[in-house]
Structures are given as C-alpha cells and as structure tokens.
Design a protein around this motif. Structure first.
Motif, PDB file in Angstrom:
ATOM      1  N   ASN A 211       0.845  -1.200   0.000  1.00 57.54           N
ATOM      2  CA  ASN A 211       0.000   0.000   0.000  1.00 57.54           C
ATOM      3  C   ASN A 211       0.881   1.252   0.000  1.00 57.54           C
ATOM      4  OD1 ASN A 211      -2.980  -1.067   0.707  1.00 57.54           O
ATOM      5  ND2 ASN A 211      -1.480  -2.260   1.878  1.00 57.54           N
ATOM      6  N   PRO A 212       1.559   1.528  -1.113  1.00 61.04           N
ATOM      7  CA  PRO A 212       2.503   2.648  -1.149  1.00 61.04           C
ATOM      8  C   PRO A 212       1.851   4.014  -0.959  1.00 61.04           C
ATOM      9  CG  PRO A 212       2.156   1.735  -3.347  1.00 61.04           C
ATOM     10  CD  PRO A 212       1.515   0.792  -2.385  1.00 61.04           C
ATOM     11  N   ASP A 213       0.517   4.100  -1.143  1.00 56.58           N
ATOM     12  CA  ASP A 213      -0.165   5.382  -0.949  1.00 56.58           C
ATOM     13  C   ASP A 213      -0.658   5.559   0.493  1.00 56.58           C
ATOM     14  OD1 ASP A 213      -1.905   3.264  -1.338  1.00 56.58           O
ATOM     15  OD2 ASP A 213      -3.467   4.492  -2.272  1.00 56.58           O
ATOM     16  N   TRP A 214      -0.339   4.611   1.372  1.00 53.84           N
ATOM     17  CA  TRP A 214      -0.656   4.715   2.796  1.00 53.84           C
ATOM     18  C   TRP A 214       0.644   4.824   3.594  1.00 53.84           C
ATOM     19  CZ3 TRP A 214      -5.438   3.854   5.648  1.00 53.84           C
ATOM     20  CH2 TRP A 214      -6.568   3.785   4.826  1.00 53.84           C
ATOM     21  N   LYS A 215       0.551   5.441   4.773  1.00 57.78           N
ATOM     22  CA  LYS A 215       1.676   5.476   5.703  1.00 57.78           C
ATOM     23  C   LYS A 215       1.422   4.478   6.831  1.00 57.78           C
ATOM     24  CE  LYS A 215       2.825  10.364   4.986  1.00 57.78           C
ATOM     25  NZ  LYS A 215       2.931  11.702   5.646  1.00 57.78           N
ATOM     26  N   VAL A 216       2.464   3.755   7.207  1.00 60.18           N
ATOM     27  CA  VAL A 216       2.404   2.846   8.349  1.00 60.18           C
ATOM     28  C   VAL A 216       3.371   3.382   9.401  1.00 60.18           C
ATOM     29  CG1 VAL A 216       2.783   0.499   9.184  1.00 60.18           C
ATOM     30  CG2 VAL A 216       1.803   0.876   6.899  1.00 60.18           C
ATOM     31  N   VAL A 217       2.840   3.696  10.573  1.00 57.58           N
ATOM     32  CA  VAL A 217       3.633   4.350  11.616  1.00 57.58           C
ATOM     33  C   VAL A 217       3.657   3.479  12.868  1.00 57.58           C
ATOM     34  CG1 VAL A 217       3.831   6.374  13.115  1.00 57.58           C
ATOM     35  CG2 VAL A 217       3.066   6.642  10.739  1.00 57.58           C
ATOM     36  N   VAL A 218       4.848   3.255  13.403  1.00 63.47           N
ATOM     37  CA  VAL A 218       5.000   2.565  14.684  1.00 63.47           C
ATOM     38  C   VAL A 218       5.209   3.623  15.759  1.00 63.47           C
ATOM     39  CG1 VAL A 218       6.378   0.948  16.039  1.00 63.47           C
ATOM     40  CG2 VAL A 218       5.995   0.529  13.594  1.00 63.47           C
ATOM     41  N   ASN A 243      16.864  -5.865  12.442  1.00 62.06           N
ATOM     42  CA  ASN A 243      16.239  -6.930  11.666  1.00 62.06           C
ATOM     43  C   ASN A 243      15.634  -6.503  10.331  1.00 62.06           C
ATOM     44  OD1 ASN A 243      16.179  -9.497  13.492  1.00 62.06           O
ATOM     45  ND2 ASN A 243      15.615  -7.815  14.874  1.00 62.06           N
ATOM     46  N   PHE A 244      15.381  -5.205  10.140  1.00 62.85           N
ATOM     47  CA  PHE A 244      14.637  -4.799   8.953  1.00 62.85           C
ATOM     48  C   PHE A 244      15.221  -3.538   8.323  1.00 62.85           C
ATOM     49  CE2 PHE A 244      11.500  -6.665  11.947  1.00 62.85           C
ATOM     50  CZ  PHE A 244      11.098  -7.766  11.192  1.00 62.85           C
ATOM     51  N   ILE A 245      14.886  -3.360   7.058  1.00 57.25           N
ATOM     52  CA  ILE A 245      15.047  -2.073   6.376  1.00 57.25           C
ATOM     53  C   ILE A 245      13.634  -1.600   6.051  1.00 57.25           C
ATOM     54  CG2 ILE A 245      15.909  -0.877   4.341  1.00 57.25           C
ATOM     55  CD1 ILE A 245      18.160  -2.937   4.212  1.00 57.25           C
ATOM     56  N   LEU A 246      13.230  -0.487   6.622  1.00 56.07           N
ATOM     57  CA  LEU A 246      11.852  -0.032   6.474  1.00 56.07           C
ATOM     58  C   LEU A 246      11.628   0.599   5.107  1.00 56.07           C
ATOM     59  CD1 LEU A 246      11.092   1.597   9.957  1.00 56.07           C
ATOM     60  CD2 LEU A 246      10.716  -0.759   9.206  1.00 56.07           C
ATOM     61  N   PRO A 247      10.470   0.329   4.494  1.00 59.92           N
ATOM     62  CA  PRO A 247      10.126   1.024   3.247  1.00 59.92           C
ATOM     63  C   PRO A 247       9.914   2.511   3.512  1.00 59.92           C
ATOM     64  CG  PRO A 247       8.279  -0.310   4.025  1.00 59.92           C
ATOM     65  CD  PRO A 247       9.443  -0.647   4.896  1.00 59.92           C
ATOM     66  N   SER A 248       9.914   3.301   2.468  1.00 61.06           N
ATOM     67  CA  SER A 248       9.868   4.760   2.619  1.00 61.06           C
ATOM     68  C   SER A 248       8.573   5.251   3.260  1.00 61.06           C
ATOM     69  CB  SER A 248      10.049   5.432   1.258  1.00 61.06           C
ATOM     70  OG  SER A 248       9.027   5.016   0.356  1.00 61.06           O
ATOM     71  N   ASN A 249       7.500   4.466   3.156  1.00 61.34           N
ATOM     72  CA  ASN A 249       6.219   4.893   3.724  1.00 61.34           C
ATOM     73  C   ASN A 249       5.956   4.278   5.100  1.00 61.34           C
ATOM     74  OD1 ASN A 249       5.941   2.337   2.532  1.00 61.34           O
ATOM     75  ND2 ASN A 249       3.724   2.592   2.267  1.00 61.34           N
ATOM     76  N   MET A 250       6.995   3.743   5.731  1.00 65.48           N
ATOM     77  CA  MET A 250       6.865   3.214   7.094  1.00 65.48           C
ATOM     78  C   MET A 250       7.901   3.882   7.982  1.00 65.48           C
ATOM     79  SD  MET A 250       6.862  -0.746   8.411  1.00 65.48           S
ATOM     80  CE  MET A 250       6.807  -1.150  10.162  1.00 65.48           C
ATOM     81  N   SER A 251       7.493   4.260   9.191  1.00 65.56           N
ATOM     82  CA  SER A 251       8.402   5.001  10.060  1.00 65.56           C
ATOM     83  C   SER A 251       8.116   4.708  11.526  1.00 65.56           C
ATOM     84  CB  SER A 251       8.265   6.509   9.809  1.00 65.56           C
ATOM     85  OG  SER A 251       6.945   6.939  10.124  1.00 65.56           O
ATOM     86  N   ILE A 252       9.080   5.079  12.365  1.00 63.73           N
ATOM     87  CA  ILE A 252       8.920   5.051  13.819  1.00 63.73           C
ATOM     88  C   ILE A 252       8.753   6.495  14.268  1.00 63.73           C
ATOM     89  CG2 ILE A 252      10.001   4.458  16.017  1.00 63.73           C
ATOM     90  CD1 ILE A 252      11.593   2.315  14.509  1.00 63.73           C
ATOM     91  N   CYS A 253       7.720   6.757  15.049  1.00 65.48           N
ATOM     92  CA  CYS A 253       7.381   8.139  15.395  1.00 65.48           C
ATOM     93  C   CYS A 253       7.263   8.296  16.908  1.00 65.48           C
ATOM     94  CB  CYS A 253       6.065   8.530  14.720  1.00 65.48           C
ATOM     95  SG  CYS A 253       5.492  10.194  15.119  1.00 65.48           S
ATOM     96  N   TYR A 254       7.887   9.353  17.439  1.00 66.12           N
ATOM     97  CA  TYR A 254       7.834   9.627  18.877  1.00 66.12           C
ATOM     98  C   TYR A 254       6.964  10.841  19.197  1.00 66.12           C
ATOM     99  CZ  TYR A 254      11.699   6.355  18.879  1.00 66.12           C
ATOM    100  OH  TYR A 254      12.468   5.231  18.712  1.00 66.12           O
TER     101      TYR A 254
END
Length: 436
Positions: A211-218, A243-254
C-alpha cells in the motif's frame, strides 16, 4: 478550609495516572504536590501548571516531610509492595501523631491481569478508585466476605481523559476519511518473544509495501532512553533496526499520541489503552486478533468490542476496512463514559473528611487480610488469590514496617512456585498486578 493532596509515584505510567487527576483537584480548589520516589524525570507539563515537587529516595522519608504528613489526602500510585509500605508507614507514624491524611489509591490505566491481587495490595486504604463498572463487580466479589465494602469507598473514575469523550456510537473525527495513515501503538510487554516481534513487524512491512499510498507508523511506548513501569531490555527501535530495512512509507514516530491521532486513519494495537485514546478523538481503533483471545496478551479485555483485525490477513487497505465501532454499552462497561470522572475521587474524599476519616485509625490491614480469605466454594480461578492471603498472613515478619517489600516479594515468589506446582493453569492469576 484549604485542602492539599500529595500524589506519590515513581514511573511514567503512574505519573500519567496522577496527571489525570490534577485538573479536577485544581478545579475543586485543592492544592497539589508531587512526591517522586527515585530518579524519574517529569515530562513537560503540557497545558497544566507546574506542580511543586518533593523527591525522596525511600518511602520512609515521606513521613519526615511536614508538607506531606500535613496533607488532607495522600494518593499513592505505586507498585503493589510499595502501596503496602505506604500503609504500614502511615499506620506507624500516625498511631503516634494523631490527625492523619486520608489514604487513597487507584490503578494505572486498564487492568489487564491479576485484578484481585491488585486489590489485595490496596486493602486498608480509605479509598480505592476503580476504572469501570466491570472492575467494580470484581472488587465487590473480592471483598464480599469482609468489612472492606463497608469501610472503603470505591468510586468509579473511568478511563477516558476528558469528562465528555466522543464515542463511535455518536461521532468520529472530522478529518477521518481524508488521511491514509495506520498507526500501531507499541507496548513494552507485547509481543513477548523475538519470533513474535519479527512476525508482527514483518507483516507491517508487507502491508506498507503493498500500500505505497498509505503510511504505516510505529508509535513506541517510550523513547529509546525512556522507561516505564515495566522493564524494557530491548527497545523496539533497536529491534527493528537490527532486523529490517523499512520502506519509505513506514516510520517510527515519537510524536505525542494526541498529536499523532489528528492525522490517523486507524489505530492498531495488541491491547494498548491507546485504543481508548483513539476512541476519545473519533479515530477508529482496533486490536489485533493475531494473538487470539488471551489474558497473557490482554486481548481478552477487548473481547466483545467488535473491533479486531487480523494483521496477517490484511492486504490492500481502504477506509472501509475500518468502519467497525464499539457499542456505547461495551464502552461504558469498560469505563469509557462521561458518567465517570476523576472528580468522583474528590467527592469521595470530601465525604470521608466530613465523616471524620482524618481523625480515625486506618482500616486495619492485617485483620482485613484474614477476613478476606476466600471461602472454599468460590471458583477455582480464585485459588491463587486465596493462597496469596494464607501465605501472606502466615509469613514471619510479613507485617513489619522495616522490611515489607523484601518480605512480600519473597512470600510472593514462594506462592508462585507452590501454585505452579499445584494449580497448573491457575498460576497466571497469582502475583502483584503488573499495572498496579
């Protein structure tokens, strides 16, 4: 007449439980001071005024601080053994010094496990704040064979952060439908093992790639250098980096969750109380069914909400996937309703003060323990709690003021070992409540 409350805590989850009370105490004309045990650093106060702070290294120190012992009330939000240490210290100090503060306590958010043990640690307090009608039923059943029901007030304060939360049964965020962002609220304890963590975040990466048009945020529970009530040996950011290389539309957010929710399409979690934070802002919220209905993961608490999603089965995302809403009845049962408010604590404290609680002896902890022994005809699930009381009250020096935490921990360890050997599956019910 002036009123003052001292709120005692030693970690972030306990701080947030206390912070939720501040505006209500201030609105009622009470003055407030924070008593911080240990080195916990306060986060920014946000929209609340800064509070006076007293720091102590041990709980024994608080009885030497005039501003604390002279309080109208002391609210203790601490792990179980420390709650008892507060009670024992208060009994020791005020048995010699007359007028005392009213002692109250509550729970740090939703109680996912071992509610009865949590109640056991709180026996003897003048007031025990509960989260929900569901918890009230458990508390009344727990105390039905004692004087606890008559001697201790148990107001329901709810789990919503505002007095007038929105609910999915009525409304949802005005921005919903305009965003394409799925947020996963991480928890320190869940998943428990590296294999489960790897599987969970592998699915998130797969969903982001599909789903490249969606953002996935941890959204981690804490920053990498932060800490919470629960021990955290491996921060999720480090686990993902290894363990991973995140795709451009996935991020860790504080970013603070309240701000993040303003641009969120749906919030996912295993069993995080962020579920209700999202509900309160009109954002669809779901728990993951990948881990089943399990008390181990706290997912049993959300059973019946109608808002579960299997991450492993998710493919192409759409807003239509996130249409489900919990019913108003279910939300109210769990304590999410404008009927419940921390203001109920203040009303109960005023009632206790008017009844002369400040001049009365503390509710006798030791005698309550014996009165709270469970009768033999209660369900097998209460075996652990019954064993807890028997061993606790018979343990040598279990009630000494000098060393209650160490003695109680040893007693609990013995109880846990005995129950594991004798009761099998019931063992998970024993021990101090992790949320306290």
């Amino acid at each position: 007449m002036s009123r003052q409350v001292s709120l005692i805590f030693d970690s972030d989850s306990q701080y947030f439980a206390c912070r939720n009370l501040v505006a209500h105490f201030l609105a009622a004309g009470w003055s407030i001071q924070f008593v911080i045990l240990g080195e916990f650093e306060l986060p920014p106060p946000g929209n609340l005024p800064p509070m006076p702070v007293v720091r102590v290294e041990t709980l024994a120190e608080i009885w030497k601080i005039p501003a604390v012992v002279g309080s109208t009330a002391i609210g203790a939000y601490l792990p179980g053994s420390k709650l008892r240490e507060i009670w024992l210290g208060a009994e020791d100090h005020f048995s010699r010094n007359g007028t005392r503060p009213i002692l109250f306590t509550g729970y740090n958010g939703v109680v996912l496990q071992r509610f009865e043990d949590g109640m056991g640690w709180r026996v003897g307090y003048d007031l025990i704040a509960l989260n929900s009608p569901e918890d009230r039923e458990k508390a009344m059943a727990f105390s039905s064979h004692s004087t606890l029901q008559r001697a201790t007030l148990m107001p329901i304060i709810g789990i919503n952060r505002t007095d007038k939360p929105s609910t999915f049964a009525v409304e949802r965020s005005a921005s919903w439908g305009k965003t394409r962002t799925v947020v996963f609220a991480e928890q320190v304890l869940f998943p428990r093992g590296p294999k489960e963590k790897y599987s969970l975040y592998s699915h998130m990466i797969r969903i982001a790639l599909e789903n490249p048009d969606w953002k996935v945020v941890v959204k981690p529970r804490t920053p990498p250098d932060g800490f919470t009530f629960h021990r955290q040996s491996d921060h999720i950011s480090r686990f993902i980096e290894r363990n991973f290389i995140l795709p451009s539309n996935m991020s860790i957010c504080y970013e603070p969750l309240d701000e993040l929710l303003k641009k969120t399409t749906a919030l996912l979690s295993i069993s995080s109380t962020a579920f209700f934070d999202a509900v309160g802002t009109g954002v669809p919220s779901f728990t993951l069914s990948d881990f089943g209905i399990s008390s181990t993961y706290g997912t049993h608490f959300f059973h019946g909400s109608g808002c579960t999603i299997c991450l492993a089965s998710l493919g192409k995302l759409s807003h239509g996937l996130f249409e489900s809403r919990p019913t108003q009845e279910w939300l109210e049962l769990k304590g999410f309703s404008p009927k419940f408010s921390p203001a109920n604590i203040i009303a109960a404290l005023e009632e206790l003060k008017g009844a002369g609680a400040n001049d009365a002896p503390l509710i006798p902890f030791e005698s309550e323990q014996r009165l709270l022994a469970f009768p033999a005809d209660l369900p097998a699930g209460n075996v652990a709690a019954r064993t807890f009381w028997v061993r606790l009250t018979s343990s040598p020096n279990a009630g000494t003021v000098q060393h209650p935490p160490a003695n109680l921990r040893k007693t609990l360890a013995r109880i846990r070992r005995r129950i594991v050997g004798m009761a099998g599956g019931d063992a998970g019910q024993a021990g101090s409540n992790g949320k306290s």
